[in-house]
Design a protein around this motif. Structure first.
Motif, PDB file in Angstrom:
ATOM      1  N   GLN A 171       0.794  -1.221   0.000  1.00 30.06           N
ATOM      2  CA  GLN A 171       0.000   0.000   0.000  1.00 30.06           C
ATOM      3  C   GLN A 171       0.835   1.284   0.000  1.00 30.06           C
ATOM      4  O   GLN A 171       0.282   2.380   0.046  1.00 30.06           O
ATOM      5  N   THR A 231       2.758   4.569  -1.016  1.00 30.84           N
ATOM      6  CA  THR A 231       2.607   5.527  -2.109  1.00 30.84           C
ATOM      7  C   THR A 231       3.893   5.533  -2.936  1.00 30.84           C
ATOM      8  O   THR A 231       4.915   4.948  -2.551  1.00 30.84           O
ATOM      9  N   GLU A 232       3.853   6.239  -4.060  1.00 32.90           N
ATOM     10  CA  GLU A 232       5.042   6.319  -4.914  1.00 32.90           C
ATOM     11  C   GLU A 232       6.223   6.935  -4.153  1.00 32.90           C
ATOM     12  O   GLU A 232       7.356   6.444  -4.236  1.00 32.90           O
ATOM     13  N   ASP A 233       5.972   8.012  -3.399  1.00 35.62           N
ATOM     14  CA  ASP A 233       7.041   8.648  -2.631  1.00 35.62           C
ATOM     15  C   ASP A 233       7.587   7.709  -1.560  1.00 35.62           C
ATOM     16  O   ASP A 233       8.800   7.656  -1.315  1.00 35.62           O
ATOM     17  N   GLU A 234       6.689   6.967  -0.913  1.00 33.31           N
ATOM     18  CA  GLU A 234       7.124   6.032   0.126  1.00 33.31           C
ATOM     19  C   GLU A 234       7.934   4.890  -0.479  1.00 33.31           C
ATOM     20  O   GLU A 234       8.931   4.434   0.110  1.00 33.31           O
TER      21      GLU A 234
END
Length: 292
Positions: free
Chosen positions: A125, A127-130
């Motif tokens: 789950q 995000t792209e940044d994570e």
């Protein structure tokens, strides 16, 4: 309209595939309205009602809510706009389902504990940044503080780029790669490989490429690793590298986790499957042992 065939609720139900209860519901809500009634008070509907119910059924099967359907039928909302918005919502939902599928596939394949399943779910789950921060941390652990000029390019080549619309296989590969990149044992392995590579700054090519290219013809020709020709290949390397260096190379490159990372990376990034180093590594390892 004179001469127009009028349908009973039962006839509408048969022609549209809806239940009688559903047709009555849509009629009570004003989605379709009767054109008249029989002497006994039973509702009758024209062909327009048949067309509306066909559209209603299609939109409902696509998951569009009743309020939006009413706006479309009443021409307060353009069907194309509704379809676009719903398609975008479905895209998000599909991505969520793919992530769930990836987690469940991983859990089923490795008989994960509840704690492991929770960890996998969190990885899926991100995000792209994570995701970027997770991989950056892994690459920093691998290359941080080392000075080989080729490392920035190597780090970029080791970076997974999950597309905006990943396929199920890419999502599953991402979950496995993310988990692998967090494994302390694997991080230690990749750090050792980087340190070995860092010591080859003065060489034109790294040891892995040299051994692969030297061993490939022998493999293709069926040369046995305990043969005199194999001993000559080993001697060519022992004259330039210490036995400890060669043993360390064998232990790191021969680790299946390293090859698995590159396989997963290729799936995520849509690259061709990488060439396996295992045959060359195994052959050279046996030749090194035979040369004693």
């Amino acid at each position: 309209m004179d001469g127009e065939h009028l349908y009973s609720i039962g006839e509408l139900a048969r022609r549209t595939g809806l239940t009688v209860k559903a047709v009555r519901f849509y009629s009570d809500r004003g989605i379709v309205t009767p054109s008249g009634r029989t002497a006994a008070g039973h509702r009758r509907y024209g062909t327009g009602a048949l067309a509306r119910l066909d559209l209603v059924r299609t939109l409902r099967e696509l998951g569009i809510d009743l309020a939006t359907i009413r706006r479309v039928i009443d021409s307060d909302a353009a069907l194309a706009d509704v379809a676009t918005a719903h398609a975008q919502a479905l895209e998000v939902h599909i991505r969520v389902l793919r992530l769930r599928q990836a987690v469940l596939t991983a859990v089923a394949g490795r008989r994960s504990t509840p704690e492991e399943m929770t960890a996998l779910h969190k990885l899926a789950q991100l995000t792209e940044d994570e995701r970027r921060r997770l991989i950056d941390d892994f690459l920093t652990t691998t290359f941080g503080g080392l000075e080989h000029p080729g490392f920035p390019g190597i780090a970029r080549s080791l970076t997974p780029e999950l597309p905006a619309r990943p396929g199920p296989g890419q999502v599953e590969a991402w979950v496995e790669l993310a988990e692998l990149s967090q494994d302390p044992g694997f991080r230690g392995l990749m750090r050792r490989i980087a340190e070995q590579h860092d010591r080859t700054t003065g060489l034109r090519r790294d040891l892995t490429a040299d051994i692969r290219d030297a061993v490939a013809p022998a493999l293709d020709s069926g040369v046995a690793p305990d043969s005199p020709e194999a001993a000559r290949i080993v001697t060519a390397f022992t004259s330039r590298h210490s036995t400890d260096q060669l043993q360390a190379w064998r232990d790191t490159v021969g680790d299946a986790r390293r090859e698995r990372y590159f396989e997963l990376l290729a799936v995520i990034n849509g690259w061709a499957a990488p060439e396996s180093l295992a045959p060359a590594a195994q052959w050279f390892s046996r030749a090194l042992q035979a040369a004693g």
